[in-house]
Design an enzyme around this catalytic site. Structure first.
Site, PDB file in Angstrom:
ATOM      1  N   GLU A 189       0.773  -1.288  -0.180  1.00 44.45           N
ATOM      2  CA  GLU A 189       0.024  -0.007  -0.049  1.00 44.45           C
ATOM      3  C   GLU A 189       0.839   1.007   0.028  1.00 44.45           C
ATOM      4  O   GLU A 189       2.115   1.185   0.385  1.00 44.45           O
ATOM      5  CB  GLU A 189      -0.972   0.285   1.240  1.00 44.45           C
ATOM      6  CG  GLU A 189      -1.823  -1.046   1.645  1.00 44.45           C
ATOM      7  CD  GLU A 189      -2.423  -1.141   2.766  1.00 44.45           C
ATOM      8  OE1 GLU A 189      -2.255  -0.302   3.752  1.00 44.45           O
ATOM      9  OE2 GLU A 189      -2.742  -2.239   3.286  1.00 44.45           O
ATOM     10  N   LYS A 198       2.207   4.593   1.585  1.00 43.99           N
ATOM     11  CA  LYS A 198       2.257   5.138   3.085  1.00 43.99           C
ATOM     12  C   LYS A 198       1.883   6.930   3.044  1.00 43.99           C
ATOM     13  O   LYS A 198       2.597   7.418   2.426  1.00 43.99           O
ATOM     14  CB  LYS A 198       3.550   5.045   3.527  1.00 43.99           C
ATOM     15  CG  LYS A 198       3.853   5.305   4.898  1.00 43.99           C
ATOM     16  CD  LYS A 198       5.114   4.942   5.598  1.00 43.99           C
ATOM     17  CE  LYS A 198       5.188   5.124   6.972  1.00 43.99           C
ATOM     18  NZ  LYS A 198       5.055   6.478   7.539  1.00 43.99           N
ATOM     19  N   ASP A 256       0.995  10.342   3.920  1.00 42.80           N
ATOM     20  CA  ASP A 256       1.888  11.233   4.932  1.00 42.80           C
ATOM     21  C   ASP A 256       0.914  12.330   5.640  1.00 42.80           C
ATOM     22  O   ASP A 256       1.035  13.473   5.297  1.00 42.80           O
ATOM     23  CB  ASP A 256       3.041  11.870   4.143  1.00 42.80           C
ATOM     24  CG  ASP A 256       4.333  12.414   5.266  1.00 42.80           C
ATOM     25  OD1 ASP A 256       4.037  12.291   6.304  1.00 42.80           O
ATOM     26  OD2 ASP A 256       4.979  13.201   4.904  1.00 42.80           O
ATOM     27  N   TYR A 285      -6.766  -0.032   7.857  1.00 44.43           N
ATOM     28  CA  TYR A 285      -6.166  -0.973   8.715  1.00 44.43           C
ATOM     29  C   TYR A 285      -7.777  -1.126   9.571  1.00 44.43           C
ATOM     30  O   TYR A 285      -7.934  -0.315  10.439  1.00 44.43           O
ATOM     31  CB  TYR A 285      -5.030  -0.502   9.649  1.00 44.43           C
ATOM     32  CG  TYR A 285      -4.785  -1.446  10.547  1.00 44.43           C
ATOM     33  CD1 TYR A 285      -4.922  -2.939  10.739  1.00 44.43           C
ATOM     34  CD2 TYR A 285      -4.011  -1.172  11.742  1.00 44.43           C
ATOM     35  CE1 TYR A 285      -4.357  -3.715  11.467  1.00 44.43           C
ATOM     36  CE2 TYR A 285      -3.468  -1.795  12.550  1.00 44.43           C
ATOM     37  CZ  TYR A 285      -3.606  -3.082  12.665  1.00 44.43           C
ATOM     38  OH  TYR A 285      -3.168  -4.059  13.690  1.00 44.43           O
ATOM     39  N   LYS A 337      10.627   3.534   3.013  1.00 42.26           N
ATOM     40  CA  LYS A 337      10.535   5.151   2.721  1.00 42.26           C
ATOM     41  C   LYS A 337      11.320   5.569   1.382  1.00 42.26           C
ATOM     42  O   LYS A 337      12.218   5.251   1.232  1.00 42.26           O
ATOM     43  CB  LYS A 337      11.164   5.892   3.987  1.00 42.26           C
ATOM     44  CG  LYS A 337      10.676   5.366   5.210  1.00 42.26           C
ATOM     45  CD  LYS A 337       9.306   6.155   5.483  1.00 42.26           C
ATOM     46  CE  LYS A 337       9.789   7.724   5.986  1.00 42.26           C
ATOM     47  NZ  LYS A 337       9.277   8.156   7.226  1.00 42.26           N
ATOM     48  N   CYS A 367      22.639  42.517  14.897  1.00 44.12           N
ATOM     49  CA  CYS A 367      21.640  42.335  14.051  1.00 44.12           C
ATOM     50  C   CYS A 367      21.805  43.173  12.711  1.00 44.12           C
ATOM     51  O   CYS A 367      22.278  44.144  12.739  1.00 44.12           O
ATOM     52  CB  CYS A 367      20.431  43.069  14.727  1.00 44.12           C
ATOM     53  SG  CYS A 367      18.853  43.449  13.618  1.00 44.12           S
ATOM     54  N   CYS A 418      19.479  46.496  12.656  1.00 42.50           N
ATOM     55  CA  CYS A 418      20.049  47.683  13.779  1.00 42.50           C
ATOM     56  C   CYS A 418      21.471  47.996  14.410  1.00 42.50           C
ATOM     57  O   CYS A 418      21.672  48.550  15.113  1.00 42.50           O
ATOM     58  CB  CYS A 418      18.715  47.887  14.739  1.00 42.50           C
ATOM     59  SG  CYS A 418      18.666  46.504  15.740  1.00 42.50           S
ATOM     60  N   CYS A 438      17.238  39.384  17.917  1.00 46.83           N
ATOM     61  CA  CYS A 438      17.588  40.847  18.233  1.00 46.83           C
ATOM     62  C   CYS A 438      16.814  41.395  19.473  1.00 46.83           C
ATOM     63  O   CYS A 438      15.429  41.348  19.183  1.00 46.83           O
ATOM     64  CB  CYS A 438      17.397  41.725  17.000  1.00 46.83           C
ATOM     65  SG  CYS A 438      17.487  43.175  17.143  1.00 46.83           S
ATOM     66  N   CYS A 452      14.282  48.370  16.593  1.00 45.39           N
ATOM     67  CA  CYS A 452      14.772  47.680  15.376  1.00 45.39           C
ATOM     68  C   CYS A 452      13.623  47.802  14.309  1.00 45.39           C
ATOM     69  O   CYS A 452      12.578  47.046  14.338  1.00 45.39           O
ATOM     70  CB  CYS A 452      15.060  46.194  15.600  1.00 45.39           C
ATOM     71  SG  CYS A 452      15.597  45.207  14.408  1.00 45.39           S
TER      72      CYS A 452
HETATM   73  S1  IVH Z   1      -0.652   0.474   9.017  1.00 43.55           S
HETATM   74  C1  IVH Z   1       0.665  -1.232  13.117  1.00 43.55           C
HETATM   75  N1  IVH Z   1      -0.828   1.471   6.621  1.00 43.55           N
HETATM   76  O1  IVH Z   1       2.434   5.290   9.196  1.00 43.55           O
HETATM   77  C2  IVH Z   1       0.724  -0.325  12.151  1.00 43.55           C
HETATM   78  N2  IVH Z   1      -0.008   2.850   8.398  1.00 43.55           N
HETATM   79  O2  IVH Z   1       4.837   4.504  10.731  1.00 43.55           O
HETATM   80  C3  IVH Z   1      -0.439   0.143  11.565  1.00 43.55           C
HETATM   81  N3  IVH Z   1       0.558   5.168   7.432  1.00 43.55           N
HETATM   82  O3  IVH Z   1       1.075   5.258  12.349  1.00 43.55           O
HETATM   83  C4  IVH Z   1      -0.436   1.201  10.530  1.00 43.55           C
HETATM   84  N4  IVH Z   1       0.071   4.861   5.611  1.00 43.55           N
HETATM   85  O4  IVH Z   1      -0.012   6.804  10.350  1.00 43.55           O
HETATM   86  C5  IVH Z   1      -0.304   1.635   7.797  1.00 43.55           C
HETATM   87  N5  IVH Z   1      -1.262   2.495   4.541  1.00 43.55           N
HETATM   88  C6  IVH Z   1      -0.891   2.587   5.647  1.00 43.55           C
HETATM   89  C7  IVH Z   1      -0.284   3.659   6.014  1.00 43.55           C
HETATM   90  C8  IVH Z   1       0.147   3.746   7.166  1.00 43.55           C
HETATM   91  C9  IVH Z   1       0.477   5.642   6.495  1.00 43.55           C
HETATM   92  C10 IVH Z   1       1.053   5.825   8.860  1.00 43.55           C
HETATM   93  C11 IVH Z   1       0.197   5.629  10.059  1.00 43.55           C
HETATM   94  C12 IVH Z   1       1.170   4.830  10.979  1.00 43.55           C
HETATM   95  C13 IVH Z   1       2.500   5.139  10.509  1.00 43.55           C
HETATM   96  C14 IVH Z   1       3.353   4.086  10.828  1.00 43.55           C
END
Ligand code: IVH
Length: 667
Positions: free
Chosen positions: A111, A113, A115, A224, A310, A405, A408, A423, A429
């Site tokens: 999946e 990740k 942010d 999840y 990552k 600074c 000034c 400053c 200033c």
């Molecule tokens: S599963 C037990 N799936 O990443 C872990 N997390 O470092 C359950 N996150 O706190 C998380 N995309 O905020 C999962 N597809 C994804 C995710 C995801 C982003 C974030 C989530 C979690 C952090 C873990």
């Protein structure tokens, strides 16, 4: 059709249209028709408060009532994922799982990740009952009211095969477009910018005013499911079901049965993610079978059945030409690197943040160095390293943090425990003086139109104004003498300055720019101290006794009034007729009768609406809290208070007060 039947019908239709529009992206009706249906529902609900329902689509509009967050323990702790950064580490994970499962076949669900900021949603009997932030993993903040404003989160589920009680977790996100707009607005108001959409989403979720949250157009992906009776043993299959219940589940999910497929997924999204409307920072790999997940278990911090891979932050190499130092409104010195322009993540970068003196020192920067510039999730690129091998024999001058600074000449100071230099010359200033005036006139402060940073600069340069109070002595003939100022603009400025004399005390207090006194603190101070003279007289103990005022704010207020120049500004503002105390009506409305009281509201009322009661509690110094605990002072109960609440109240021996008793108490 009875009112109740129409309300039910409208709620059902609006839930469906919300889902079509926000989750499926396939609206069936026009925005106008949607709004009309919503207005009809809201009018019916207002006329028939007995049918109020926390899951109604009208609850998404948000309320402007402040509420504080109650902490809630997570039923299952919210853990994190362990991070990996290379294909080799992903292979290690795969081999570890294989060994632990004794070579039993397994699938990996890949999946994106996302942010943003994580959220845990609890549904009971198909209705959203609670939304809690991650917090410390064990307990988080109950942000249900704010989360209800997010259109992609269903308040009521579709279908009928969902478990009676379950939790679903996911990520709340602020789309890039909204993030850019928000930062533009903040820039115009001279407020600090959000560094990335993640911080903006987290900040938004913690706002006290849910109608602002509603306006920010947050989005959410869920990834999840947790609970006892989930439909399938497969994580992927469960999410497919959850999509049918109305949740927004990412399309970017793939079940892989070997490492090669996993790497294909990673490589595809490493590039393609740049076209997504929201921020992602990697890939999550999860063993698909829940049975196998249970077998693999958890370490103290993270599951053994999942890892995050990552993405590498995008980097470029370019030359450092000069370093400049900027002075902010409160005197903070920010070092900025000026670079040879270079292409990075789709934009041309010419400047990068150097953060603070310690970072410059640790990089051992020299002018002319070839440096690595990185743009992670942050909008402002940063310098992360120096290419020492590219340093020529005639190495440039070492970059040193300034000691005085640049505006000034005052010697800079550094407060204990802080990385930044300041400053300290607040009173003379120039950027600090101009910055304070710009803050004073800004929209959320005195809202003086027709003046912007350039005009403030011009008026300051030509000696027309030296501080905020001078604005009230400005005459039309002084302004019109300046180049570019025609009659119309001049009149507008003068009128707007005059109008600002009606701005209520709490905003004037915010406009004064006392360090750490933002809008919320200014409101609290205005309500409890009532006028500027009393605030000046208030000692440390009085200040820290006010709700939400701590040592740092109290100290800052005391230092502000200790400055002769600040006292002079206040005297002149007073003479000009600016509101430096609560107006009579505001004062009548506020008492301290409920000070220190935590009050839970429950049931249906006849004299005032629930929101009106929340307001009454606040105006009388009390706190409205969401759930009953040992700390609850009393419960304001209307008709039909829920049996669970009643039982809890009896158990904890908490007084239950009816409407009449409550109104008597505060009258
Ligand atoms: S599963 C037990 N799936 O990443 C872990 N997390 O470092 C359950 N996150 O706190 C998380 N995309 O905020 C999962 N597809 C994804 C995710 C995801 C982003 C974030 C989530 C979690 C952090 C873990």
């Amino acid at each position: 059709m009875t009112a109740k039947e129409r309300i039910d019908q409208l709620r059902k239709e609006l839930h469906r249209h919300n889902y079509n529009y926000y989750v499926l992206n396939q609206p069936e009706i026009s925005d106008k028709t949607f709004d009309d249906l919503m207005h009809e529902l809201m009018a019916l609900e207002e006329a028939n408060p007995v049918y109020k329902d926390e899951s109604s689509p009208s609850m998404r509009v948000g309320s402007d009532i402040s509420k504080e967050f109650t902490q809630v323990a997570h039923k299952y702790p919210m853990l994190s994922l362990s991070n990996t950064y290379s294909e080799a580490e992903v292979t290690d994970f795969y081999d570890r799982v294989k060994r632990a499962l004794n070579d039993e076949p397994f699938e990996i669900c890949c999946e994106l990740k996302y942010d943003g900021t994580s959220i845990s949603l609890t549904y009971e009997n198909g209705r959203l009952v609670r939304a809690v932030t991650r917090g410390d993993g064990e307990k988080g903040d109950d942000v249900t009211t704010n989360v209800k404003t997010i259109r992609t989160i269903p308040l009521v589920l579709h279908g009928d095969n969902y478990p009676e009680v379950f939790e679903i977790r996911g990520e709340i996100l602020l789309p890039w477009t909204v993030f850019d707009e928000l930062n533009k607005e903040r820039e115009a108001r001279e407020e600090p910018l959000f560094a990335n959409p993640r911080n903006a989403a987290a900040g938004t979720l913690k706002l006290q005013n849910s109608s602002i949250v509603a306006s920010r157009r947050l989005d959410a992906y869920l990834y999840y499911l947790l609970g006892d009776n989930l439909p399938s043993d497969g994580h992927y299959e469960n999410l497919e079901e959850a999509a049918k219940w109305g949740f927004k589940i990412s399309d970017a999910m793939r079940k892989c049965s070997n490492l090669e497929e996993v790497f294909q997924f990673i490589n595809y999204w490493d590039v393609e993610r740049r076209n997504l409307p929201v921020a992602t920072d990697g890939i999550v790999l999860k063993v698909n079978s829940l049975r196998q997940q249970r077998h693999l278990g958890f370490t103290a911090k993270s599951p053994r059945w999942a890892i995050a891979y990552k993405f590498q932050a995008e980097q470029a190499v370019t030359r450092l030409n000069t370093v400049s130092f900027q002075v902010g409104r409160i005197g903070t010195i920010t070092p900025v690197a000026n670079l040879d322009p270079v292409q990075l993540s789709g934009t041309i970068v010419k400047r990068a943040s150097l953060h603070n003196a310690d970072i410059i020192e640790s990089l051992d920067l020299h002018l002319g160095d070839m440096v690595n510039v990185e743009k992670g999730g942050e909008i402002i690129p940063k310098i992360t390293g120096v290419d020492l091998s590219a340093r020529a024999d005639n190495i440039g001058e070492k970059v040193k943090f300034i000691t005085h600074c640049p505006e000034c000449g005052t010697k800079l100071v550094r407060f204990e425990g802080e990385a930044a230099f300041y400053c300290p010359n607040e009173s003379s200033c120039p950027p600090q003086i101009k910055g304070r005036i710009e803050h004073f006139i800004s929209r959320r402060a005195m809202n003086i139109d027709g003046l912007g940073p350039e005009t403030v600069d011009l008026f300051y340069q030509t000696g027309l104004i030296h501080d905020a109070a001078d604005l009230y002595a400005l005459k039309a003939e002084d302004i019109i003498k300046q180049e570019r100022f025609k009659q119309k603009l001049t009149d507008k400025i003068i009128k707007s300055i005059n109008d600002s004399k009606d701005v209520p005390f709490e905003r004037v207090l915010y406009a004064l720019g006392i360090r750490f006194v933002g809008e919320t603190v200014a409101k609290k101070l205005a309500k409890s101290i009532k006028n500027i003279d009393a605030l000046e007289q208030a000692g440390y103990d009085t200040l820290v006794n006010i709700d939400e005022i701590g040592a740092r704010i109290a100290q800052s207020i005391i230092s502000f009034f200790a400055e002769e120049s600040n006292r002079s500004i206040i005297e002149r503002l007073k003479a000009a007729g600016v509101q430096l105390s609560l107006s009579e009506t505001e004062e009548q409305e506020t008492t301290t009768k409920l000070e220190g009281k935590s009050i839970v509201i429950s049931g249906v009322f006849s004299h005032h609406s629930r929101d009106e009661y929340k307001d009454i509690i606040e105006r009388n110094g009390g706190k409205n809290v969401g759930s009953i605990s040992a700390k609850t002072s009393f419960i304001l109960a209307g008709e039909n208070m829920g049996p669970a609440k009643l039982e809890k109240a009896h158990k904890l021996g908490i007084t239950i007060m009816n409407e009449e008793e409550f109104l008597n108490l505060i009258s």
